[in-house]
Structure formats: C-alpha cells, structure tokens
Design a protein around this motif. Structure first.
Motif: not given
Length: 320
Positions: A6-31
């Motif tokens: 999962v490629y992390v979209d962040h600004a100076g260490g602040a993670v943007r919400k779409p990345t957290l959504e990607l992590l949710t989807l990633a758990r459906r198909i793997g680790e």
C-alpha cells in the motif's frame, strides 16, 4: 497470507484518509505492507499500524520532494522486489495513477485504475469499476504479473485493525531517470479550511444556476454547515465564477463522497461522469426536466436561492 503493498500518501508524516481506506481494502486480499516515502515517513508508522499495516517500509530522501514521480516509482519497484506482493494499491489521484502506470510497466504487469471496490478471487484480486459515466459496473483482474490497482477515495470506510506495524528501512537505488524532472518552485495553495475535494465525505456543488461568482457564497454557506467541500460544474468554472481546482466532471475531478449535493446543475453527461459513484445524490433545480433528476436519490424542484439558504438554516438549527 500473501502481502499487499500500500503506497502511503502523507504530508510530513500526516497520513491522508485515502491511504487508510486502502489498508481496509488490502486486508480483504492479503496482509497489508505500507510503503512510506520522503520526509516524515517514519512518523506514519503508528497510524498505519492502527489500521492494519503488518509492516511499514520507509525510506527518506530529498529526491522524493525535489523530483517528480520517478523516485517514488523506483522505491515501489524496490519494495515489490523485496516482498513479491499479491498486489500494489495506490490512491487514484493524478500523481497516483501516473505512479501506478509507470510501476506496472516496469513490473511487466497490468494496471487497473479508479477501482471502487476490491474483492478476493481465486486467481487474484478482483477490482470493481464504475465505467461509461457509471452506466455499467465491471469486475476485472490483472492476468499477468503483479496487479497494480488505483482506488478512488471514499470507496471504503476506514476501519481500525491494530497490527504490528514493524518499521523496516527500505533499500532504494534511484534510476538515472529519477532526476530527469526537477521541482524548481512551490506555491502553497490558499487554505479554505474545507476538506480536500476528492477526499471529502460530503460535497456541495454549484452550477450555471448559481448565476455569478458572488452567489457562490450561498453554496459555500451550505457546505460549511455540513463540513463539506465545495465543487463546481464546468459551466460555472468556464464563466470564471469558481476556480478550476474545484471543477467536478470529466475534464475536472472525480469525486465519490457519501453525500453529493448538486445545486443549479442540469446534469450534463460530462458532469455526471465525475460524481455518479457518490453514495447519495441530492439535486436542487428549478427545471423539473433537468437530466440530473434521472440520477438522484432525492430531488428538490425549486429555486436554489430559496431552497439552499433554508436548508442551511435548518442544518444549523439541528446542530445547535
């Protein structure tokens, strides 16, 4: 279980919400294995771990800020070589789609863009897309190599799922092309205090019916009462009433919020292409025959200058 980058979209260490959504989807198909790059990459680890990242691969270098796109592709290619992932997920921003296309080419695999859902399949992850201005839904999978998939923001609800989040340094060797395009200056965008248009859970848009730049204050007031982003149709942007950065549609930005309110927008196919995947759509238009009403969940036939202020006041009253 296979790993999913999962490629992390962040600004100076602040993670943007779409990345957290990607992590949710990633758990459906793997680790999920997160890849955080640039200044502040290590600071993302706690948030990523809270949302399911088993590992966080980090690499900080000036190249990520000083040069366009290619250094990030180099890093993702290195991460893919180190993990042999089942898929690579990237958010569907303009930059994200360019990164995904370049990465797929390097990996000799296929790319799927603008997915709105991901499902596990026997032969690999299946991506759900809304195509032809949302007239059809397709299910596709990459048949060769490592699938590279970009996902539209607001396609999944963010879900906490604490994981180890082990931080590991990623070894990256930049290619000769990495320094081909240099960023020579930056101008910060003036903040409105509203959410980013493509990431917002609620969007309120105005169109030709707003009839002037000064009248967009009515749209902004409703948006502010809802904590929403403000959008505009191409007609409003072409007339100079609102900036192009807020244009929603085929030649603007694609949005997929939980709630989309269209005020004074007729519903041309070009506009619909940018917002039809919204979960709930509300339209306000005095023309009962406007095409937008064929699409909506709730429609109000009336003058937006009467309806929108009353709606704004009602929302403020209920909040108060």
């Amino acid at each position: 279980m296979a790993e999913v980058l999962v490629y992390v979209d962040h600004a100076g260490g602040a993670v943007r919400k779409p990345t957290l959504e990607l992590l949710t989807l990633a758990r459906r198909i793997g680790e999920p294995v997160a890849v955080a790059l640039g200044a502040g990459a290590a600071a993302t680890a706690n948030v990523l771990a809270e949302h399911g990242a088993a590992r966080v691969l980090t690499h900080e270098a000036a190249e990520y800020a000083d040069y366009l796109v290619v250094p990030k592709v180099d890093a993702l290619q290195a991460a893919a070589a180190a993990t042999s992932p089942a898929a690579v997920l990237v958010s569907s921003s303009a930059e994200g789609k360019e990164i995904a296309a370049r990465l797929a080419l390097r990996l000799g695999s296929g790319v799927i863009t603008d997915a709105v859902d991901l499902q596990a399949g026997e032969a690999g992850p299946v991506a759900v897309q809304s195509v032809f201005a949302a007239a059809f839904t397709t299910r596709s999978r990459v048949c060769r190599g490592t699938p590279v998939i970009t996902v539209k923001p607001n396609s999944a609800a963010v879900e906490a799922a604490p994981a180890a989040g082990t931080v590991e340094a990623l070894s990256v060797t930049f290619s000769a092309q990495a320094r081909g395009t240099k960023v020579v200056s930056r101008t910060p965008r003036e903040s409105t205090g509203r959410p980013e248009l493509t990431e917002a859970a609620i969007v309120v848009s105005g169109g030709r019916g707003v009839n002037g730049a000064e009248n967009f204050a009515v749209i902004e007031a409703l948006a502010d009462s809802l904590g929403a982003a403000v959008g505009a149709s191409r007609a409003a942007v072409d007339a100079g009433w609102y900036p192009h950065t807020s244009q929603v549609g085929q030649t603007g930005k694609s949005v997929s919020p939980q709630l989309y309110v269209a005020a004074g927008i007729s519903g041309a196919i070009q506009h619909r292409a940018g917002m039809q995947t919204s979960k709930t759509i509300v339209a306000i238009n005095k023309d009962a025959e406007a095409p937008i009403f064929d699409l909506v969940d709730y429609g109000v036939v009336g003058d937006l200058f009467e309806v929108v202020p009353r709606l704004t006041e009602e929302i403020k009253t209920r909040k108060g």
